[in-house]
Design a protein around this motif. Structure first.
Motif, PDB file in Angstrom:
ATOM      1  N   UNK A  46      72.559  62.811  61.380  1.00 45.30           N
ATOM      2  CA  UNK A  46      73.904  62.622  60.832  1.00 45.30           C
ATOM      3  C   UNK A  46      74.875  62.205  61.918  1.00 45.30           C
ATOM      4  N   UNK A  47      74.813  62.912  63.067  1.00 43.46           N
ATOM      5  CA  UNK A  47      75.725  62.571  64.165  1.00 43.46           C
ATOM      6  C   UNK A  47      75.436  61.164  64.676  1.00 43.46           C
ATOM      7  N   UNK A  48      74.150  60.837  64.833  1.00 45.65           N
ATOM      8  CA  UNK A  48      73.782  59.513  65.339  1.00 45.65           C
ATOM      9  C   UNK A  48      74.294  58.411  64.446  1.00 45.65           C
ATOM     10  N   UNK A  49      74.075  58.580  63.136  1.00 51.10           N
ATOM     11  CA  UNK A  49      74.543  57.574  62.183  1.00 51.10           C
ATOM     12  C   UNK A  49      76.065  57.484  62.229  1.00 51.10           C
ATOM     13  N   UNK A  50      76.724  58.646  62.281  1.00 48.55           N
ATOM     14  CA  UNK A  50      78.185  58.673  62.309  1.00 48.55           C
ATOM     15  C   UNK A  50      78.728  57.948  63.523  1.00 48.55           C
ATOM     16  N   UNK A  51      78.126  58.226  64.686  1.00 52.01           N
ATOM     17  CA  UNK A  51      78.632  57.592  65.910  1.00 52.01           C
ATOM     18  C   UNK A  51      78.384  56.088  65.894  1.00 52.01           C
ATOM     19  N   UNK A  52      77.203  55.675  65.413  1.00 52.24           N
ATOM     20  CA  UNK A  52      76.920  54.234  65.345  1.00 52.24           C
ATOM     21  C   UNK A  52      77.945  53.542  64.459  1.00 52.24           C
ATOM     22  N   UNK A  53      78.226  54.166  63.300  1.00 48.52           N
ATOM     23  CA  UNK A  53      79.209  53.571  62.390  1.00 48.52           C
ATOM     24  C   UNK A  53      80.595  53.555  63.026  1.00 48.52           C
ATOM     25  N   UNK A  54      80.897  54.638  63.787  1.00 52.89           N
ATOM     26  CA  UNK A  54      82.223  54.720  64.407  1.00 52.89           C
ATOM     27  C   UNK A  54      82.422  53.586  65.412  1.00 52.89           C
ATOM     28  N   UNK A  55      81.404  53.307  66.214  1.00 53.08           N
ATOM     29  CA  UNK A  55      81.515  52.218  67.192  1.00 53.08           C
ATOM     30  C   UNK A  55      81.767  50.897  66.477  1.00 53.08           C
ATOM     31  N   UNK A  90      74.687  44.371  67.850  1.00 52.97           N
ATOM     32  CA  UNK A  90      74.817  44.894  69.213  1.00 52.97           C
ATOM     33  C   UNK A  90      74.479  46.380  69.238  1.00 52.97           C
ATOM     34  N   UNK A  91      75.080  47.145  68.304  1.00 53.37           N
ATOM     35  CA  UNK A  91      74.830  48.586  68.272  1.00 53.37           C
ATOM     36  C   UNK A  91      73.341  48.866  68.062  1.00 53.37           C
ATOM     37  N   UNK A 106      66.617  56.513  61.943  1.00 48.40           N
ATOM     38  CA  UNK A 106      67.633  55.943  61.049  1.00 48.40           C
ATOM     39  C   UNK A 106      67.120  54.684  60.359  1.00 48.40           C
ATOM     40  N   UNK A 107      66.219  53.971  61.035  1.00 48.72           N
ATOM     41  CA  UNK A 107      65.500  52.845  60.436  1.00 48.72           C
ATOM     42  C   UNK A 107      66.382  51.802  59.776  1.00 48.72           C
ATOM     43  N   UNK A 108      66.107  51.560  58.513  1.00 52.72           N
ATOM     44  CA  UNK A 108      66.788  50.514  57.755  1.00 52.72           C
ATOM     45  C   UNK A 108      68.302  50.707  57.713  1.00 52.72           C
ATOM     46  N   UNK A 109      68.752  51.950  57.866  1.00 57.31           N
ATOM     47  CA  UNK A 109      70.176  52.193  57.648  1.00 57.31           C
ATOM     48  C   UNK A 109      71.055  51.764  58.813  1.00 57.31           C
ATOM     49  N   UNK A 110      70.445  51.370  59.946  1.00 59.97           N
ATOM     50  CA  UNK A 110      71.242  50.766  61.020  1.00 59.97           C
ATOM     51  C   UNK A 110      71.712  49.365  60.611  1.00 59.97           C
ATOM     52  N   UNK A 111      70.795  48.440  60.240  1.00 59.76           N
ATOM     53  CA  UNK A 111      71.307  47.145  59.778  1.00 59.76           C
ATOM     54  C   UNK A 111      72.220  47.261  58.558  1.00 59.76           C
TER      55      UNK A 111
END
Lengths: 231, 197
Positions: A46-55, A90-91, A106-111
């Motif tokens: 959750x934190x990883x996804x949140x931070x990636x989205x925040x950037x 980039x992220x 996180x897989x597919x949910x990064x793109x």
């Protein structure tokens, strides 16, 4: 002079806090439900996804607010999407290089951050109308609010589903856990209960949405209004 | 042929995009209030998904992979989807105005539907061939339709139900989605059982 500077500062902190509490993107605005449900099987994810989205939110808000006078109104959505997709790439590459295990989890949910309603919604509703610094604050606040909500949800699901928190096992060996909370039904259930609980928190000026839908990314009624306004 | 059937059935029932992969949750929860709108949205999504797959698969295989530009995947795919949605809207408006008036309102929403982008990216993550990718896109669309139609029926019942004040509206809808997805978990293992592993 002094008074206006003070006003300015309160306005800035209001913008920052807006995303964290008053308009929390997940629990109040009900945006970005897909990653919220999908990646929160562990608090760390959750934190990883949140931070990636925040950037992505921060960078895209800054760039879009800088380019707002250059981008023509008619092609603004494709332009916003290209900017956002660039930052997501980039992220994704940075995460693949430095935190490969999180990237794999996180897989597919990064793109898919590209199509997160929160990012495009803030670009459309805030960054395209405001200055650079205040848009950066808005992106930061929304990002923190998103991260916090994902962290809470991840914590609940991890504790109930695998008897651990942030990877630390607290249930002794042999105690059965409710692994249904790690599966799809548990995600919907925990999210529903959290939205209901968030409504119970007494807070001033929070308008909980009665229904789903995102104003920022082409909601039906909004689009009609916009189109009739334009033509 | 068997492989295509396996993909089709697993993506419709077992790995349903909405209920087990969490793709396309926004329209699933947002547009499923009425039966006609949920059918319209699902058909529009299926249509765009198949078209997007038909365009992105050759584009990736012949252009991006060949010149080692794989990192441009996200940007290229989302642009293709956005352009396709626009194109479909213009075509419908010109040639099929009746269909446009019923599907038109859902089309702008599809660009930001993660199911479409998700399906095109998943085709490559799973290493599908062109035919398998098309089957995957078609099945994903049908699965979306199935989930939407079932859920719009459930939602009409919830509207009339007497739920506690805090759970009115959104929370009760989410709990209902949870139960529906629990029901869909009953399909797990079915494809292996029918087609053999």
């Amino acid at each position: 002079m002094n008074n206006s500077a003070k006003n300015n500062r309160t306005k800035k902190s209001a913008v920052l806090l807006n995303g964290i509490l008053k308009e929390n993107p997940v629990l109040v605005l009900l945006l970005g439900t897909c990653p919220t449900l999908a990646v929160t099987t562990q608090a760390v994810n959750g934190i990883g996804m949140g931070l990636a989205t925040m950037v992505v939110l921060l960078c895209s808000n800054v760039v879009i607010s800088m380019l707002k006078s250059v981008i023509s109104d008619r092609v603004r959505i494709p332009c916003f999407i290209v900017v956002i997709a660039g930052f997501v790439t980039i992220v994704g590459m940075v995460m693949e290089a430095y935190v490969p295990s999180l990237y794999a989890a996180l897989g597919l949910f990064i793109p898919l951050i590209v199509v997160n309603c929160i990012v495009l919604g803030r670009a459309e509703m805030f960054a395209s109308k405001n200055g650079v610094f205040i848009s950066a604050l808005d992106g930061l606040g929304m990002g923190i609010g998103f991260t916090a909500a994902l962290f809470i949800m991840g914590s609940v699901r991890e504790m109930l589903g695998s008897g651990s928190w942030m990877g630390m096992q607290f249930l002794p060996e042999g105690v059965p856990t409710m692994s249904v909370f790690l599966l799809a039904p548990g995600g919907f259930f925990v999210f529903g209960v959290l939205v209901a609980l968030a409504r119970k928190i007494p807070a001033k000026g929070v308008r909980f949405k009665k229904d789903f839908g995102c104003e920022g990314c082409g909601d039906n009624d909004n689009d009609k209004v916009k189109e009739s306004g334009r033509s | 042929m068997k492989e295509i059937l396996v993909i089709l059935f697993s993506v419709i029932l077992v790995d349903n995009f909405v209920l087990s992969k969490f793709l396309g949750i926004c329209p699933f929860l947002g547009v499923s209030k009425r039966l006609d709108s949920s059918v319209g949205m699902s058909i529009a999504v299926t249509f765009v998904m198949i078209l997007a797959t038909a365009v992105t698969w050759p584009l990736y295989a012949l252009l991006l992979a060949r010149f080692e530009l794989e990192y441009l995947q996200i940007i290229v795919f989302i642009l293709v989807i956005a352009a396709l949605v626009q194109l479909v809207e213009i075509m419908l408006k010109k040639y099929m105005p009746a269909l446009h008036s019923s599907l038109g309102v859902y089309l702008p929403l599809i660009t930001t539907n993660c199911a479409v982008l998700g399906a095109t990216i998943l085709n490559f993550d799973n290493g599908y061939t062109f035919a398998q990718s098309l089957a995957n896109a078609f099945g994903a669309g049908l699965g979306f339709l199935l989930a939407m139609v079932l859920f719009s029926g459930i939602r009409q019942k919830i509207e009339e139900a007497d739920v506690p004040e805090t759970f009115k509206g959104v929370p009760s809808v989410l709990i209902a989605a949870s139960i529906l997805s629990l029901a869909f978990m009953g399909f797990s293992g079915m494809v292996e059982g029918v087609f053999g592993k």
